[in-house]
Every structure is written in C-alpha cells, then in structure tokens.
Design an enzyme around this catalytic site. Structure first.
Site, PDB file in Angstrom:
ATOM      1  N   ASN A  73       0.877  -1.092   0.057  1.00 20.32           N
ATOM      2  CA  ASN A  73      -0.075   0.167  -0.084  1.00 20.32           C
ATOM      3  C   ASN A  73       1.129   1.324   0.034  1.00 20.32           C
ATOM      4  O   ASN A  73       1.873   1.417   0.555  1.00 20.32           O
ATOM      5  CB  ASN A  73      -1.007  -0.028   1.211  1.00 20.32           C
ATOM      6  CG  ASN A  73      -0.537  -0.257   2.503  1.00 20.32           C
ATOM      7  OD1 ASN A  73       0.510  -0.795   2.706  1.00 20.32           O
ATOM      8  ND2 ASN A  73      -0.994   0.215   3.570  1.00 20.32           N
ATOM      9  N   GLU A 101       0.350   5.322   0.616  1.00 17.62           N
ATOM     10  CA  GLU A 101      -0.444   6.089   1.288  1.00 17.62           C
ATOM     11  C   GLU A 101      -0.142   7.737   0.750  1.00 17.62           C
ATOM     12  O   GLU A 101       0.652   7.784   0.108  1.00 17.62           O
ATOM     13  CB  GLU A 101      -0.671   6.185   2.792  1.00 17.62           C
ATOM     14  CG  GLU A 101      -1.239   4.967   3.264  1.00 17.62           C
ATOM     15  CD  GLU A 101      -1.492   4.885   4.466  1.00 17.62           C
ATOM     16  OE1 GLU A 101      -1.076   5.531   5.310  1.00 17.62           O
ATOM     17  OE2 GLU A 101      -2.319   3.964   4.979  1.00 17.62           O
ATOM     18  N   CYS A 133      -4.012   0.669  -2.557  1.00 17.15           N
ATOM     19  CA  CYS A 133      -4.018  -0.587  -1.843  1.00 17.15           C
ATOM     20  C   CYS A 133      -2.721  -1.469  -2.347  1.00 17.15           C
ATOM     21  O   CYS A 133      -2.591  -1.473  -3.510  1.00 17.15           O
ATOM     22  CB  CYS A 133      -5.232  -1.460  -1.793  1.00 17.15           C
ATOM     23  SG  CYS A 133      -6.560  -0.631  -0.794  1.00 17.15           S
ATOM     24  N   GLU A 152      -3.017  -4.558  -2.853  1.00 19.75           N
ATOM     25  CA  GLU A 152      -3.375  -5.461  -3.818  1.00 19.75           C
ATOM     26  C   GLU A 152      -3.457  -4.981  -5.342  1.00 19.75           C
ATOM     27  O   GLU A 152      -3.008  -5.361  -6.412  1.00 19.75           O
ATOM     28  CB  GLU A 152      -4.816  -6.137  -3.462  1.00 19.75           C
ATOM     29  CG  GLU A 152      -4.833  -6.930  -2.351  1.00 19.75           C
ATOM     30  CD  GLU A 152      -5.224  -5.864  -1.335  1.00 19.75           C
ATOM     31  OE1 GLU A 152      -4.662  -4.807  -1.169  1.00 19.75           O
ATOM     32  OE2 GLU A 152      -6.122  -6.462  -0.336  1.00 19.75           O
ATOM     33  N   CYS A 172      -9.892  -5.372   0.538  1.00 14.49           N
ATOM     34  CA  CYS A 172     -11.191  -4.539   0.703  1.00 14.49           C
ATOM     35  C   CYS A 172     -12.058  -4.634  -0.505  1.00 14.49           C
ATOM     36  O   CYS A 172     -11.797  -5.172  -1.533  1.00 14.49           O
ATOM     37  CB  CYS A 172     -10.674  -2.980   0.877  1.00 14.49           C
ATOM     38  SG  CYS A 172     -10.161  -2.261  -0.556  1.00 14.49           S
ATOM     39  N   CYS A 228     -10.684  -3.606  -3.973  1.00 11.23           N
ATOM     40  CA  CYS A 228      -9.595  -4.439  -4.320  1.00 11.23           C
ATOM     41  C   CYS A 228     -10.351  -5.694  -4.829  1.00 11.23           C
ATOM     42  O   CYS A 228      -9.844  -6.280  -5.938  1.00 11.23           O
ATOM     43  CB  CYS A 228      -8.531  -4.690  -3.499  1.00 11.23           C
ATOM     44  SG  CYS A 228      -7.653  -3.089  -3.258  1.00 11.23           S
TER      45      CYS A 228
HETATM   46  N1  THU Z   1      -5.376  -1.507   2.460  1.00  7.50           N
HETATM   47  C1  THU Z   1      -4.793  -2.063   1.565  1.00  7.50           C
HETATM   48  O1  THU Z   1      -3.620  -2.114   1.072  1.00  7.50           O
HETATM   49  N2  THU Z   1      -5.535  -3.070   1.180  1.00  7.50           N
HETATM   50  C2  THU Z   1      -6.552  -3.805   1.564  1.00  7.50           C
HETATM   51  O2  THU Z   1      -7.364  -4.444   1.133  1.00  7.50           O
HETATM   52  C3  THU Z   1      -7.459  -2.809   2.331  1.00  7.50           C
HETATM   53  C4  THU Z   1      -6.749  -1.488   2.888  1.00  7.50           C
HETATM   54  C5  THU Z   1      -4.535  -0.235   2.869  1.00  7.50           C
HETATM   55  C6  THU Z   1      -5.174   1.036   2.527  1.00  7.50           C
HETATM   56  C7  THU Z   1      -4.555   2.025   3.332  1.00  7.50           C
HETATM   57  O3  THU Z   1      -3.189   2.429   3.273  1.00  7.50           O
HETATM   58  C8  THU Z   1      -4.377   1.077   4.811  1.00  7.50           C
HETATM   59  O4  THU Z   1      -4.574  -0.482   4.498  1.00  7.50           O
HETATM   60  C9  THU Z   1      -5.416   1.373   5.803  1.00  7.50           C
HETATM   61  O5  THU Z   1      -6.983   1.305   5.274  1.00  7.50           O
END
Ligand code: THU
Length: 146
Positions: free
Chosen positions: A52, A54, A63, A65, A94, A97
């Site tokens: 991920n 940000e 994310c 994935e 999520c 994704c």
């Molecule tokens: N996140 C992912 O990388 N994948 C997911 O399927 C769920 C959420 C990340 C996004 C953000 O950087 C952190 O997790 C918190 O939501």
C-alpha cells in the site's frame, strides 16, 4: 473461513505468501500505520508484488493488491490465478480490491495471511465477491484476456 481444495502446489503457496510478506516491508503507510503486502501469481507463472502507498491526500491512497495488479497488467499480464495478502491481522482484501482483482481473475485463489503465516481466509475470489460483475457481464462480452 477457508476452502480445503487449493489449486496451488505447497511450493507456489509458500512462495506467494513469502513474496507478499516481503513486499509489505516497503509499504508506505505513515497515516494509518496499517501495512499491506500483496503478491499475485499470473497466468504466465510470474509473481508480481505490491504494497500500500498512502498519500497526505488520503483518498489518493493505493492498496497493496492494486499496486501488484497494476504492475502485472502494465507488464503485459492479463490473467491472475492467485493472490496472497499479508497484514498484521490477516485481513481480507477491501471491496475496491475485490472488484479490481476480479477483472483479471474471476477464478483466482485468495490467501489472506498474517506475518506468522496464520491464514484467516483461503478460497476463491467468487466467495469474497458473490455475483461479481466482470468482463463477462458486459453485453459486448469484453474479454480481460484479450
Ligand atoms: N489497504 C490495502 O492496502 N488493502 C486492503 O485491501 C485494505 C486496505 C490499505 C489502505 C491503507 O493504506 C491502509 O490499508 C488502511 O486502510
């Protein structure tokens, strides 16, 4: 919940989870502190990883994935056979994704694990995205594999 039948060999499974755990080390998550690593096994047998990433403008966050998926497709891959996702609590992908992955792998195998290898979910993406909408659902019959 986990399915007992896995289309992966033990070796593929281990390689995928290990690659996801390693990719997680590159996560850029200064805001949530929730780090995610992902590894996708593609139709060509290659593994693409992602983490991920940000943003100070939170909505611009990508994310793990989707990072891995974009890397794979931009390198010419069109089919995802399996994905491993590693987080501190073995969280499953999520909703965004799930939709993104389904485009290139309606039959893909999903493994959600923690860094110790504890698995919270292992099974087909169809069980995470029931009645999913993908290329086959478009009237034009667009093929992700094209
Ligand atoms: N996140 C992912 O990388 N994948 C997911 O399927 C769920 C959420 C990340 C996004 C953000 O950087 C952190 O997790 C918190 O939501």
């Amino acid at each position: 919940m986990t399915s007992s039948f896995s289309p992966l060999t033990d070796e593929q499974r281990r390689a995928l989870v290990d690659a996801a755990a390693e990719a997680r080390e590159n996560a850029y998550a200064p805001y949530s502190k929730f780090t995610v690593g992902a590894a996708i096994l593609t139709g060509s047998g290659a593994i693409f990883t992602g983490c991920n990433v940000e943003s100070a403008s939170y909505g611009a966050t990508v994310c793990g994935e989707r990072t891995a998926g974009v890397k794979a497709v931009s390198e010419g891959e069109r089919r995802f056979d399996a994905v491993a996702v590693v987080t501190s609590n073995a969280a499953t992908p999520c909703g965004i994704c799930r939709q993104f992955l389904y485009e290139f792998g309606p039959d893909m195998w999903v493994i959600a694990a923690d860094p110790q290898g504890k698995v919270s979910y292992e099974g087909p993406i169809k069980d995470l995205l029931p009645h999913g909408f993908g290329p086959a659902e478009l009237a034009e019959g667009v093929e992700a594999a094209e």
